[in-house]
Design a protein around this motif. Structure first.
Motif, PDB file in Angstrom:
ATOM      1  N   LYS A  92       2.161   1.107   3.652  1.00 46.45           N
ATOM      2  CA  LYS A  92       2.436  -0.092   2.883  1.00 46.45           C
ATOM      3  C   LYS A  92       3.088   0.270   1.550  1.00 46.45           C
ATOM      4  CE  LYS A  92      -1.049  -3.082   4.890  1.00 46.45           C
ATOM      5  NZ  LYS A  92      -0.024  -4.064   5.269  1.00 46.45           N
ATOM      6  N   ARG A  93       3.663  -0.729   0.913  1.00 41.30           N
ATOM      7  CA  ARG A  93       4.401  -0.495  -0.329  1.00 41.30           C
ATOM      8  C   ARG A  93       3.498   0.089  -1.417  1.00 41.30           C
ATOM      9  NH1 ARG A  93       9.406  -2.060  -2.165  1.00 41.30           N
ATOM     10  NH2 ARG A  93       9.637  -1.929  -4.432  1.00 41.30           N
ATOM     11  N   GLN A  94       2.263  -0.401  -1.531  1.00 35.19           N
ATOM     12  CA  GLN A  94       1.357   0.132  -2.549  1.00 35.19           C
ATOM     13  C   GLN A  94       1.154   1.639  -2.380  1.00 35.19           C
ATOM     14  OE1 GLN A  94      -1.942  -2.606  -1.866  1.00 35.19           O
ATOM     15  NE2 GLN A  94      -1.872  -3.169  -4.021  1.00 35.19           N
ATOM     16  N   GLN A 151      -5.883   9.012 -11.906  1.00 34.80           N
ATOM     17  CA  GLN A 151      -6.782   7.994 -11.360  1.00 34.80           C
ATOM     18  C   GLN A 151      -6.532   6.625 -11.978  1.00 34.80           C
ATOM     19  OE1 GLN A 151     -10.914   9.052 -11.252  1.00 34.80           O
ATOM     20  NE2 GLN A 151     -10.560  10.925 -10.071  1.00 34.80           N
ATOM     21  N   VAL A 152      -6.170   6.588 -13.243  1.00 37.31           N
ATOM     22  CA  VAL A 152      -5.867   5.308 -13.885  1.00 37.31           C
ATOM     23  C   VAL A 152      -4.656   4.652 -13.228  1.00 37.31           C
ATOM     24  CG1 VAL A 152      -5.016   4.241 -16.004  1.00 37.31           C
ATOM     25  CG2 VAL A 152      -6.899   5.872 -16.109  1.00 37.31           C
ATOM     26  N   VAL A 153      -3.604   5.441 -13.008  1.00 32.76           N
ATOM     27  CA  VAL A 153      -2.389   4.906 -12.388  1.00 32.76           C
ATOM     28  C   VAL A 153      -2.675   4.442 -10.964  1.00 32.76           C
ATOM     29  CG1 VAL A 153      -0.075   5.488 -11.574  1.00 32.76           C
ATOM     30  CG2 VAL A 153      -0.848   6.290 -13.814  1.00 32.76           C
ATOM     31  N   ILE A 154      -3.370   5.274 -10.191  1.00 33.98           N
ATOM     32  CA  ILE A 154      -3.670   4.932  -8.797  1.00 33.98           C
ATOM     33  C   ILE A 154      -4.543   3.680  -8.718  1.00 33.98           C
ATOM     34  CG2 ILE A 154      -4.927   5.716  -6.752  1.00 33.98           C
ATOM     35  CD1 ILE A 154      -3.980   8.575  -7.477  1.00 33.98           C
ATOM     36  N   ARG A 155      -5.542   3.601  -9.579  1.00 36.01           N
ATOM     37  CA  ARG A 155      -6.433   2.438  -9.573  1.00 36.01           C
ATOM     38  C   ARG A 155      -5.669   1.159  -9.851  1.00 36.01           C
ATOM     39  NH1 ARG A 155      -9.993   2.374 -14.571  1.00 36.01           N
ATOM     40  NH2 ARG A 155      -8.027   1.559 -15.367  1.00 36.01           N
ATOM     41  N   ASP A 156      -4.762   1.206 -10.836  1.00 32.95           N
ATOM     42  CA  ASP A 156      -4.018   0.003 -11.179  1.00 32.95           C
ATOM     43  C   ASP A 156      -3.060  -0.416 -10.063  1.00 32.95           C
ATOM     44  OD1 ASP A 156      -5.335  -0.158 -13.533  1.00 32.95           O
ATOM     45  OD2 ASP A 156      -3.620   0.263 -14.835  1.00 32.95           O
ATOM     46  N   ILE A 157      -2.442   0.547  -9.402  1.00 33.47           N
ATOM     47  CA  ILE A 157      -1.539   0.211  -8.303  1.00 33.47           C
ATOM     48  C   ILE A 157      -2.313  -0.426  -7.152  1.00 33.47           C
ATOM     49  CG2 ILE A 157       0.009   1.149  -6.536  1.00 33.47           C
ATOM     50  CD1 ILE A 157       0.901   3.247  -8.557  1.00 33.47           C
ATOM     51  N   SER A 162      -2.533   1.401   6.106  1.00 31.81           N
ATOM     52  CA  SER A 162      -1.388   2.253   6.404  1.00 31.81           C
ATOM     53  C   SER A 162      -1.795   3.186   7.540  1.00 31.81           C
ATOM     54  CB  SER A 162      -0.983   3.076   5.173  1.00 31.81           C
ATOM     55  OG  SER A 162      -0.460   2.258   4.158  1.00 31.81           O
ATOM     56  N   PHE A 163      -0.821   3.568   8.354  1.00 33.73           N
ATOM     57  CA  PHE A 163      -1.124   4.439   9.492  1.00 33.73           C
ATOM     58  C   PHE A 163      -0.725   5.878   9.135  1.00 33.73           C
ATOM     59  CE2 PHE A 163      -0.788   0.189  11.230  1.00 33.73           C
ATOM     60  CZ  PHE A 163      -1.931   0.126  11.998  1.00 33.73           C
ATOM     61  N   ILE A 164      -1.703   6.550   8.520  1.00 32.20           N
ATOM     62  CA  ILE A 164      -1.527   7.935   8.093  1.00 32.20           C
ATOM     63  C   ILE A 164      -2.545   8.774   8.849  1.00 32.20           C
ATOM     64  CG2 ILE A 164      -1.686   9.532   6.153  1.00 32.20           C
ATOM     65  CD1 ILE A 164      -0.839   7.157   4.350  1.00 32.20           C
ATOM     66  N   ASP A 165      -2.059   9.756   9.576  1.00 38.05           N
ATOM     67  CA  ASP A 165      -2.933  10.594  10.393  1.00 38.05           C
ATOM     68  C   ASP A 165      -3.791  11.459   9.485  1.00 38.05           C
ATOM     69  OD1 ASP A 165      -3.942  11.477  12.791  1.00 38.05           O
ATOM     70  OD2 ASP A 165      -2.470  13.087  13.010  1.00 38.05           O
ATOM     71  N   CYS A 166      -5.075  11.555   9.802  1.00 41.68           N
ATOM     72  CA  CYS A 166      -5.988  12.270   8.916  1.00 41.68           C
ATOM     73  C   CYS A 166      -7.267  12.614   9.666  1.00 41.68           C
ATOM     74  CB  CYS A 166      -6.303  11.399   7.697  1.00 41.68           C
ATOM     75  SG  CYS A 166      -7.506  12.113   6.543  1.00 41.68           S
ATOM     76  N   ILE A 209       3.425  -7.621  -3.868  1.00 40.86           N
ATOM     77  CA  ILE A 209       4.434  -8.633  -4.188  1.00 40.86           C
ATOM     78  C   ILE A 209       4.830  -9.369  -2.922  1.00 40.86           C
ATOM     79  CG2 ILE A 209       6.768  -9.012  -5.084  1.00 40.86           C
ATOM     80  CD1 ILE A 209       6.420  -6.483  -6.755  1.00 40.86           C
ATOM     81  N   GLN A 210       4.705 -10.667  -2.946  1.00 39.05           N
ATOM     82  CA  GLN A 210       5.090 -11.476  -1.797  1.00 39.05           C
ATOM     83  C   GLN A 210       6.565 -11.861  -1.929  1.00 39.05           C
ATOM     84  OE1 GLN A 210       3.046 -12.069   0.773  1.00 39.05           O
ATOM     85  NE2 GLN A 210       1.394 -10.952  -0.262  1.00 39.05           N
TER      86      GLN A 210
END
Length: 396
Positions: A258-260, A92-98, A219-223, A104-105
């Motif tokens: 998306k990249r994130q 969760q720490v890694v995901i939250r920070d990302i 992002s277009f992820i089917d769910c 990045i532009q």
């Protein structure tokens, strides 16, 4: 002769023959309100049961309140929060920070087209026509799991990545997707990632697709939640405590992200390992298909608001078979392609009752738009028809 003297009892006969009988005070019998006791007991029992066994459907909540489960929950003590494992905290720490890091532009943002194929790409000429004139705005990556393709388009030459065997319905399909993402992420200009199969074709021109994806806020992820045997019925309690059945989701594998989100997929090992080990054939006597459940469940848990809960790749499940309808040369007409590109409702069919179709408007940044940018499954013999119609149907 009977006489009554206050405070002494009854006096009978002469004074010398006094006998005292205890005086009794006659009080009316109290009628206990048994119906109130029963009602209060029933309500207390109901609240205790509701706390221990909360309702699993919204319909059950409306039995006692038009406000549904929220009204009931206002009366109940909060459910104890489960203590997270060390792996969950780290994840969760890694995901939250990302997610909290601004994208990045770059001066030259590109779409990465990720082709997942067993061998040749029969629609390479069509993709060449789609990509032509837009050099520098896209990248191509090919994962060929069986045979190395012979390429006809310069955009595909030397674009194969190191590949491995892929078996339908197994974790190797997810491994191939992650392998494609990892290679595409090496280029910092790649800002959106599109997973495509060898039977996919474009439905619009490049500029339309580029703007649709690059300027989307999701992002277009089917769910979707499928309570039936081919949805939640595939869930295994071996995934606990990290993956609960309430979070288990299903969806088509053909994503754009998306990249994130691509970075988060590559950073994940905790949830991936749960699906690798327990979402496969034979676990608990079930046939769980990892590529249909891993990403939908993962993003439903870690960033549900960041995905559109739909795919932008069209497939026709109207035949209600194990595989979607495949298009032959005689099927490919201008009207067919026009109909597909005009669809603005996403469709999901729960496995419990295939007569039920869940329809939802396709939203793009809150605006209702056509759902699909790509379509599958097309047989190789449709190529000539698609090339002839390309300029017409992509301008719809």
């Amino acid at each position: 002769m009977l006489k009554m003297k206050s405070g002494q009892g009854w006096r009978v006969g002469n004074m010398s023959d006094l006998q005292f009988l205890p005086g009794t005070r006659h009080r009316p019998h109290l009628k206990r309100p048994m119906w109130i006791i029963v009602l209060v007991s029933f309500v207390c029992l109901f609240l205790v049961c509701a706390y221990i066994y909360p309702p699993h459907s919204h319909g059950a909540c409306y039995v006692f309140s038009s406000r549904g489960c929220k009204a009931l929950s206002d009366w109940l003590p909060p459910t104890p929060v489960r203590e997270l494992t060390d792996d969950e905290i780290a994840s969760q720490v890694v995901i939250r920070d990302i997610l909290s890091t601004p994208p990045i532009q770059t001066k030259n943002s590109k779409i990465a087209f990720l082709f997942l194929t067993p061998g040749p790409l029969p629609f390479e000429k069509l993709w060449d026509k789609f990509l032509h004139g837009h050099e520098g705005r896209f990248s191509v990556y090919v994962h060929a799991s069986k045979d190395k393709p012979v390429h006809l388009s310069r955009y595909f030459i030397n674009r194969e990545i190191r590949s491995d065997q892929v078996v339908w319905g197994r974790i190797s399909m997810v491994d191939a997707e992650r392998r494609l993402l990892a290679n595409a992420l090496k280029d910092p200009d790649n800002q959106h990632f599109v997973l495509l199969s060898d039977s996919c074709v474009p439905l619009h021109d490049f500029d339309y697709v580029y703007n649709y994806l690059m300027y989307s806020n999701t992002s277009f992820i089917d769910c979707f939640e499928d309570p039936g045997p081919h949805g939640n019925g595939r869930y295994s309690e071996h995934m606990l405590p990290e993956v609960e059945i309430k979070d288990f989701r299903k969806g088509a594998q053909w994503f754009t992200m998306k990249r994130q989100h691509a970075l988060i997929v590559m950073a994940d090992s905790l949830y991936y390992s749960k699906f690798r080990d327990y979402c496969k054939h034979g676990v608990d006597g079930k046939n769980c298909i990892a590529d249909e459940h891993y990403l939908p469940t993962f993003f439903n848990m870690i960033d549900p608001g960041g995905i559109a809960n739909r795919s932008v790749t069209h497939v026709d499940w109207s035949e209600r078979k194990w595989h979607p309808k495949s298009y032959k040369a005689k099927d490919v007409t201008y009207d067919l392609l026009k109909n597909i590109t005009s669809v603005d409702l996403s469709e999901h069919v729960p496995s419990a009752d295939q007569r039920t179709v869940l329809l939802r408007p396709c939203l793009w940044n809150g605006i209702r738009r056509p759902c699909y940018l790509f379509a599958r499954k097309f047989y190789p013999d449709t190529l000539d028809n698609l090339l002839n119609l390309f300029s017409n149907y992509t301008t719809l």
